[in-house]
Design a protein around this motif. Sequence first.
Motif, PDB file in Angstrom:
ATOM      1  N   THR A 182       0.825  -1.212   0.000  1.00 12.03           N
ATOM      2  CA  THR A 182       0.000   0.000   0.000  1.00 12.03           C
ATOM      3  C   THR A 182       0.861   1.265   0.000  1.00 12.03           C
ATOM      4  O   THR A 182       0.354   2.354   0.263  1.00 12.03           O
ATOM      5  N   GLY A 183       2.137   1.142  -0.299  1.00 11.63           N
ATOM      6  CA  GLY A 183       2.995   2.320  -0.430  1.00 11.63           C
ATOM      7  C   GLY A 183       3.195   3.063   0.883  1.00 11.63           C
ATOM      8  O   GLY A 183       3.484   4.258   0.874  1.00 11.63           O
ATOM      9  N   SER A 184       3.029   2.369   2.008  1.00 13.57           N
ATOM     10  CA  SER A 184       3.211   2.968   3.338  1.00 13.57           C
ATOM     11  C   SER A 184       2.520   4.323   3.452  1.00 13.57           C
ATOM     12  O   SER A 184       3.153   5.345   3.745  1.00 13.57           O
ATOM     13  N   GLY A 185       1.223   4.325   3.220  1.00 12.15           N
ATOM     14  CA  GLY A 185       0.432   5.543   3.367  1.00 12.15           C
ATOM     15  C   GLY A 185       0.235   6.315   2.071  1.00 12.15           C
ATOM     16  O   GLY A 185      -0.612   7.202   1.998  1.00 12.15           O
ATOM     17  N   HIS A 186       0.990   5.949   1.040  1.00 12.57           N
ATOM     18  CA  HIS A 186       0.876   6.644  -0.248  1.00 12.57           C
ATOM     19  C   HIS A 186       0.816   5.605  -1.376  1.00 12.57           C
ATOM     20  O   HIS A 186       1.819   5.343  -2.038  1.00 12.57           O
TER      21      HIS A 186
END
Lengths: 437, 437
Positions: free
Chosen positions: B313-317
């Motif tokens: 999940t792109g670590s928040g992004h």
Amino acid sequence: MDAITAHRSSALLTDRYELTMLQAALRSGAAHRRSVFEVFTRRLPDGRRYGVLAGTGRVLDAIEDFRFTAPQLDWLADQRVVDEETLRFLADYRFTGDVHGYPEGEAYFPGSPLLTVEGSFAEAVILETVILSILNHDSAIAAAASRMTAAAGGRPVIEMGARRAHERSAVAAARAAYLAGFAATSDLEAGFTHGIPTTGTAAHAFTLLHDSEKDAFTAQIDSMGRDTTLLVDTYDLGEAVRTAVEVAGPQLGAVRIDSGDLTLLAHRVRRQLDELGATDTKIIVTSDLDEYAIAALAAAPVDGYGVGTSLVTGSGHPTCAMVYKLVARESVPGGELVPVAKRSAGGKTSVGGRKWAARRPDRDGVAEAEVVGTGPVPAELAPHLLHVPLVTGGEVVGREPLEAARERHLRARAALPLSATQLSRGEPVITTERHAG
Amino acid sequence: MDAITAHRSSALLTDRYELTMLQAALRSGAAHRRSVFEVFTRRLPDGRRYGVLAGTGRVLDAIEDFRFTAPQLDWLADQRVVDEETLRFLADYRFTGDVHGYPEGEAYFPGSPLLTVEGSFAEAVILETVILSILNHDSAIAAAASRMTAAAGGRPVIEMGARRAHERSAVAAARAAYLAGFAATSDLEAGFTHGIPTTGTAAHAFTLLHDSEKDAFTAQIDSMGRDTTLLVDTYDLGEAVRTAVEVAGPQLGAVRIDSGDLTLLAHRVRRQLDELGATDTKIIVTSDLDEYAIAALAAAPVDGYGVGTSLVTGSGHPTCAMVYKLVARESVPGGELVPVAKRSAGGKTSVGGRKWAARRPDRDGVAEAEVVGTGPVPAELAPHLLHVPLVTGGEVVGREPLEAARERHLRARAALPLSATQLSRGEPVITTERHAG
């Protein structure tokens, strides 16, 4: 093995440990123990009031397509992922067990037993990864989409997030959005594959390509007719609206605004269109919308919303926390099923035993509790059981048109307490009760 | 048209408006104007200090595979998406233009001209959606992955997020993570398709399947040898570690801890392993890690990290804000290229003209600015130009092994100022300067 292409095969969409567990269990003999796996989540995303199950139809395809092709088997052998005995098992693999679960589009809550997979440990364990991939992704998108369509009231919401998501997940996102009430998608593959209505006319590049905005609008009208949607924010908005009506006449279908303060601009453009006699020309807005922005535009003269990034990223929650857990297995081959559960002190514990679930309504028919149990079903809950059969003896029996799931979702959402569709953060709108069997 | 299957064709991974714009431009004649499109982003995700370009190799495949199959064309005709003339154009479509851009794995900043696509408007515009889908997804994952591998120092990080992402985006995520320094993936399809090392041994279900933890460990050791990784947190951690060493001996490869306070437990388990003589047995931790949790474990006796949800999940992004904009086009057919740009008051404006980019080093060789210009390149910047040719006259010339991009990323990151890999929120680590041509 039926002919199945590597592109259609779902068999390698699988974590390596599923196959190494299989190998070790074949060696120990435990692989043949009858087993029950359940998909559930311990929590909804922070602040969300209900979940939306999506992806079931795609899960059924993935189970049918879970066959290993010769090149895949060669690769597994070459990489020594598993031994010869396991390769032979995989070459003949076909799921022969049973799956039942919540029907697609249904709402869910923490602890809801969403999908139950029953078969030998060997045949059921290796489906874990692909089942979770599909349900975690599609349900995250559907939950966000459901909030957006609720916020939009009766106005249509269009999915246009393909460019912000992996090219194939975008197709699944369009499907999940449609299931949760979106009217259409920009994604052609989603139309081709899932029969979802597609829509779209032009981007800023089309205006910039031509020598003037008027040339561009004329070209678009010539090609697509007056009922098209003209994009009016490439240069000066007021001038563009004037040009649009000059070129298309008051029969112009719609204008689209893709930047700026949308509330302010929608009012200004509506007034201008009305003054120009284009009283039936619609206004579509499309700039970085999410459910909150949609709700904020409720009083603005807007006729439709296009949503991109926030839809395909689940509006802050791009995945769900669904897990696939062994909850029961044969005590010894031929023996009875015994409940099993992780129980270390560190957390991630689960409740053993195969579960049923019912949504208990109050006397007005509004849902008041999710009841989950492992024993016999109380008579008063029998009419409210949630599970339906999906796969029986390896044969898919639960396939349905996407429209059916779409209608079910709207019904299910309407049967929740009214506060379900409040956008503010809160607790799950009904509680999950454990029924002591 | 070469035989290309519907599953391999990338042609419908496209927003409908690309094809309707094409139709209108074919009608107006503007479709044949030579055009330059650029991919860039106006900003990095909030607080991030550098971006990582990933997906270029997949973009090259998508351009090659951008061919319409007969069933796709039939569907477009049946749905009246475009007219006959446009269908004929699509049936013969093959990109014949040029693409150049930043090489894969390179760092980037706001305004970096990441990819430049040049050809007729017709052939270049319809590539927009699939190019953005790939780059926005893969670069978001690579940026998060790069922060994680930086936080891990020399310790290996393993990608295991397949179950939290769409089943196909998970494969691309594993590729992007490997590019950014991950050691391996759990995803077999990523190994099969991209040659990435795969890893994994067992889940809690394997322990629960057997009558005792000892039976399970014995089965796993029998099947996979002593060098395997045993999962030790199904029941009681201390007992599990004791059983693990009892069954496998001190040659046990590793234990995995998947829940609880990992710092505390890692110390406790290390002490226990050492006391049992298993001083070479490694400790792998895997519970909901992100770059911050990895950094917090720097002083703990941990030998490797497994990362799932936060990676995919792109670590928040979960996406980037890359756009694909027309920046120049022929003034009249056969005429010269003129810069074009959206310029409405509402925002989303861009800078016209085909751009070059160079990363200017200071005297120590550390990057000090991203310089972007439209005119001639100053001589002192010529050695630092970033673009490489990717497609020339429709032929892919920029394909390279994934390992090359992986090595490039580590070099590019090492050449940034030290503060690039600080995890705290901040500004882009170098500024983007516009060079007046």
